[in-house]
Design a protein around this motif. Sequence first.
Motif, PDB file in Angstrom:
ATOM      1  N   THR B 239     -13.932  -0.669 -21.462  1.00 32.77           N
ATOM      2  CA  THR B 239     -12.402  -1.291 -21.311  1.00 32.77           C
ATOM      3  C   THR B 239     -11.115   0.423 -21.085  1.00 32.77           C
ATOM      4  N   ALA B 240     -11.934   1.225 -21.842  1.00 31.54           N
ATOM      5  CA  ALA B 240     -10.771   2.041 -21.702  1.00 31.54           C
ATOM      6  C   ALA B 240     -11.369   3.616 -20.154  1.00 31.54           C
ATOM      7  N   MET B 241     -12.925   3.298 -20.410  1.00 30.63           N
ATOM      8  CA  MET B 241     -13.135   4.138 -18.726  1.00 30.63           C
ATOM      9  C   MET B 241     -12.940   3.100 -17.922  1.00 30.63           C
ATOM     10  N   VAL B 242     -12.609   1.438 -17.360  1.00 28.93           N
ATOM     11  CA  VAL B 242     -12.080   0.994 -16.185  1.00 28.93           C
ATOM     12  C   VAL B 242     -10.763   1.733 -15.577  1.00 28.93           C
ATOM     13  N   SER B 243      -9.674   1.183 -17.679  1.00 30.50           N
ATOM     14  CA  SER B 243      -8.507   1.876 -17.681  1.00 30.50           C
ATOM     15  C   SER B 243      -8.417   2.794 -16.058  1.00 30.50           C
ATOM     16  N   ILE B 244      -8.980   4.449 -17.409  1.00 29.79           N
ATOM     17  CA  ILE B 244      -9.461   5.292 -16.463  1.00 29.79           C
ATOM     18  C   ILE B 244      -9.648   5.415 -15.053  1.00 29.79           C
ATOM     19  N   TRP B 245     -10.555   4.832 -14.751  1.00 27.49           N
ATOM     20  CA  TRP B 245     -10.751   4.925 -12.757  1.00 27.49           C
ATOM     21  C   TRP B 245      -9.684   4.092 -12.364  1.00 27.49           C
ATOM     22  N   TYR B 246      -9.023   2.955 -12.823  1.00 26.60           N
ATOM     23  CA  TYR B 246      -7.967   3.189 -12.167  1.00 26.60           C
ATOM     24  C   TYR B 246      -6.803   3.968 -12.166  1.00 26.60           C
ATOM     25  N   LEU B 247      -6.581   4.717 -13.074  1.00 26.85           N
ATOM     26  CA  LEU B 247      -5.338   5.566 -12.830  1.00 26.85           C
ATOM     27  C   LEU B 247      -6.580   6.717 -12.337  1.00 26.85           C
ATOM     28  N   LEU B 248      -7.188   7.095 -11.586  1.00 26.21           N
ATOM     29  CA  LEU B 248      -8.097   8.491 -11.294  1.00 26.21           C
ATOM     30  C   LEU B 248      -7.903   8.172  -9.586  1.00 26.21           C
ATOM     31  N   GLY B 249      -7.923   6.505  -9.286  1.00 20.87           N
ATOM     32  CA  GLY B 249      -8.469   6.352  -8.101  1.00 20.87           C
ATOM     33  C   GLY B 249      -7.040   6.604  -7.822  1.00 20.87           C
ATOM     34  N   ALA B 250      -5.362   5.975  -8.430  1.00 22.79           N
ATOM     35  CA  ALA B 250      -4.054   6.253  -7.854  1.00 22.79           C
ATOM     36  C   ALA B 250      -4.117   8.035  -8.087  1.00 22.79           C
ATOM     37  N   LEU B 251      -4.156   8.632  -8.520  1.00 28.38           N
ATOM     38  CA  LEU B 251      -4.220  10.022  -8.924  1.00 28.38           C
ATOM     39  C   LEU B 251      -5.117  10.628  -7.437  1.00 28.38           C
ATOM     40  N   THR B 252      -6.133   9.933  -7.097  1.00 29.10           N
ATOM     41  CA  THR B 252      -7.081  11.379  -5.781  1.00 29.10           C
ATOM     42  C   THR B 252      -7.066  10.974  -5.113  1.00 29.10           C
ATOM     43  N   VAL B 253      -6.514   9.048  -4.773  1.00 27.68           N
ATOM     44  CA  VAL B 253      -6.827   8.894  -3.013  1.00 27.68           C
ATOM     45  C   VAL B 253      -5.124   8.195  -2.970  1.00 27.68           C
ATOM     46  N   GLY B 254      -4.305   7.751  -4.153  1.00 30.14           N
ATOM     47  CA  GLY B 254      -2.942   7.117  -3.804  1.00 30.14           C
ATOM     48  C   GLY B 254      -3.475   5.244  -3.965  1.00 30.14           C
ATOM     49  N   ALA B 255      -5.305   5.208  -4.570  1.00 30.53           N
ATOM     50  CA  ALA B 255      -5.603   3.681  -4.827  1.00 30.53           C
ATOM     51  C   ALA B 255      -4.311   2.705  -5.449  1.00 30.53           C
ATOM     52  N   LYS B 256      -4.473   1.343  -4.616  1.00 35.15           N
ATOM     53  CA  LYS B 256      -3.337   0.700  -5.721  1.00 35.15           C
ATOM     54  C   LYS B 256      -4.630  -0.517  -5.829  1.00 35.15           C
ATOM     55  N   PRO B 257      -5.119  -1.518  -7.236  1.00 37.72           N
ATOM     56  CA  PRO B 257      -5.555  -2.945  -6.510  1.00 37.72           C
ATOM     57  C   PRO B 257      -5.137  -3.446  -5.795  1.00 37.72           C
ATOM     58  N   VAL B 258      -6.150  -3.967  -4.841  1.00 36.47           N
ATOM     59  CA  VAL B 258      -5.649  -5.372  -3.921  1.00 36.47           C
ATOM     60  C   VAL B 258      -5.642  -6.323  -4.707  1.00 36.47           C
ATOM     61  N   ASN B 259      -5.745  -7.189  -5.701  1.00 33.32           N
ATOM     62  CA  ASN B 259      -5.319  -7.983  -6.083  1.00 33.32           C
ATOM     63  C   ASN B 259      -5.135  -7.422  -7.432  1.00 33.32           C
ATOM     64  N   GLU B 260      -3.444  -7.030  -8.066  1.00 35.50           N
ATOM     65  CA  GLU B 260      -3.690  -6.780  -9.740  1.00 35.50           C
ATOM     66  C   GLU B 260      -3.905  -7.871 -10.493  1.00 35.50           C
ATOM     67  N   LYS B 261      -3.486  -9.608  -9.826  1.00 36.14           N
ATOM     68  CA  LYS B 261      -3.643 -10.690 -10.820  1.00 36.14           C
ATOM     69  C   LYS B 261      -5.120 -10.540 -11.390  1.00 36.14           C
ATOM     70  N   ILE B 262      -6.065 -10.943 -10.727  1.00 34.40           N
ATOM     71  CA  ILE B 262      -7.903 -10.550 -11.022  1.00 34.40           C
ATOM     72  C   ILE B 262      -7.789  -9.565 -11.733  1.00 34.40           C
ATOM     73  N   CYS B 263      -7.384  -8.491 -11.734  1.00 37.58           N
ATOM     74  CA  CYS B 263      -7.435  -7.351 -12.566  1.00 37.58           C
ATOM     75  C   CYS B 263      -6.751  -7.618 -13.283  1.00 37.58           C
ATOM     76  N   ARG B 264      -6.361  -7.556 -14.024  1.00 39.08           N
ATOM     77  CA  ARG B 264      -5.232  -8.226 -14.868  1.00 39.08           C
ATOM     78  C   ARG B 264      -5.677  -9.277 -15.798  1.00 39.08           C
TER      79      ARG B 264
END
Lengths: 44, 511, 54
Positions: B239-264
């Motif tokens: 779970t922590a790793m997946v959270s870090i993936w979202y963070l790294l995606g934001a830090l490296t390429v400025g990515a945001k989830p397409v549908n955050e509701k589904i991720c939550r």
Amino acid sequence: MEEKHEDDFPAPGTFVIIMIFLAMFVLFYFLNWKWLSMVWNIGK
Amino acid sequence: MASELVFRTCPITGKKVYAVTQNLIWINAVTAVVFILVGGIMAFLVGMTRWPAVHLLPADLFYRFLTAHGLNMLIFWIIFFEIAGLYFGSSVLLNSRLAAPKVAWLAYILMLVGAVLVDIMVFTGKADVMFSSYVPLQADPKYYLGIILFAVGALIGCGIFFGTLAIAKAEKTYEGSVPLVTFGLAAAAIIAVFTLACGAIIYIPTFLWSLGLITNLDPGVYRLIFWGMGHSSQQINVTAMVSIWYLLGALTVGAKPVNEKICRSAFFLYILFINLASEHHLLTDPTLSPYHKMVNTSYFMYLAVLASMIHALAIPMMVEVAQRKKGFTKGLFEWLTKAPWGEPGFPAMIFSLFIFGFIGGITGVVYGTEQLSIKSHNTWAMTGHFHATVVGGTTLAFMGLTYYVIPLIFRRELIGKKLAVVQPYIFGIGIILIALGMGGAGTLGSPRRHWDITFAQSVIPFSFDPAVIFFTTIAAIGVLTAVTGGAMYVGVSVLSVFFGRKMAANEAKLL
Amino acid sequence: MPEEKKISGWQVLMDDISMLFLLGVVIPTVLYVIWGVMEYAFAPTFSLPPGPTP
């Protein structure tokens, strides 16, 4: 002029990666069931 | 106290970084790196013993150092890093002061004392019981005491995290819902509470048994509750790793989830069902009914697997969407080929995602099937699975994150940036070789936790298919490669933290 | 007057950390721990048949 299709899936590359992933899943499941059948004979 | 309210504003993210939070993140993260160094040395020694061509250690040291390797990696390195992550995910991401900093220091001291006590017991030969310490194997009472102290400290750390969330909400330091990364870390903390509660339920009676105050401990019940702690602790890592993936995606390429509701919602499924996966350790245990096994692993666990599938789609998708918005739209994969592979965070995230998903995830779900478990249980294939998940997945993601934490939180410039860029590749390739080598050898029957697979000293001679030696050699080459990558990580991190140029307060530079 | 954004019931649940905590602890405790311990507690015990042990 290329038409922009608003309904196009926005991540076609990811879709291909996921399909490869699912195919590998199926293959690995199949192989493991096959190997199990080879070491554990049931029936004749 | 006024010192608890001293903060600086991050010149890049605009977030408030409180001094007490920064210090606690620093001490927990640095301590984590010390323990990965210990675990890494053990990995080298144990790996070179499993390789028949080298067969480095005698039998007693092999089992001793294997115990040390498991504990230092699976528990100490990862949980110290996660506690640092929890403080970051709450105090920094929510712009909030940390709840009870003095208690957070107490938590750290308990964890450190516990970990050191456990290591002393293991290295002095008083706890040759493996990471799982199955009864009736008995260690010195101080071993169990050390684990209890560590677990209590970690539980307090989780409490600090929840307390900080409550303070942030009460003081309205953020608007709307908590950020997705914080939500994911909250899921990890909830899983941690169940984990540590199981740890307390089983380690306290085991400690009393080791003192002779309890005469009998049922091995079956021990296994049930141990793995309620043992595997759930790995689900914290997922779970922590997946959270870090979202963070790294934001830090490296400025990515945001397409549908955050589904991720939550996927994290919600983790919270409810991921701990039930602990059952797969018990699939070959005789007493538990097929109903208990199937309901836990065959039904409910798959809801957690569904959650993993959601994240596996959402994260590459968000990266692709972000990259396509930047103009990388040629063909199917220009978004990937033209991604920032020269920054350490991006290859770390991608390697972590692919190794965890393709190797760790597939093997985990397949081997977790009741019937298939019979063939793979206690073989090296199991070890291959969890090296892919915990090492290739969680550890590599944490390594990638470290290269951002050092400039952002510790305000030090990285020393050895070129090494930092290359390190995730070397480590990732090493883990792939380890996982494939172990998986291949284990599928052919090579056992786990075994000193000599040639059975040279066995009364009844036995030899495996020569392919086992081939795959074992692949794994050994992987060990050498991964240990090199690990050493690079420790070197770059330690040098940067202690000797890296101190960045100016308004210096908005990442790498 | 600005329109108040309606928050869905699902978001209310996702934002309620204490409810998530409760569910996350109770569900595995019941399905895995309690059920498992009960199976061990009520597992039938084997008795040796009468007569001398071979």
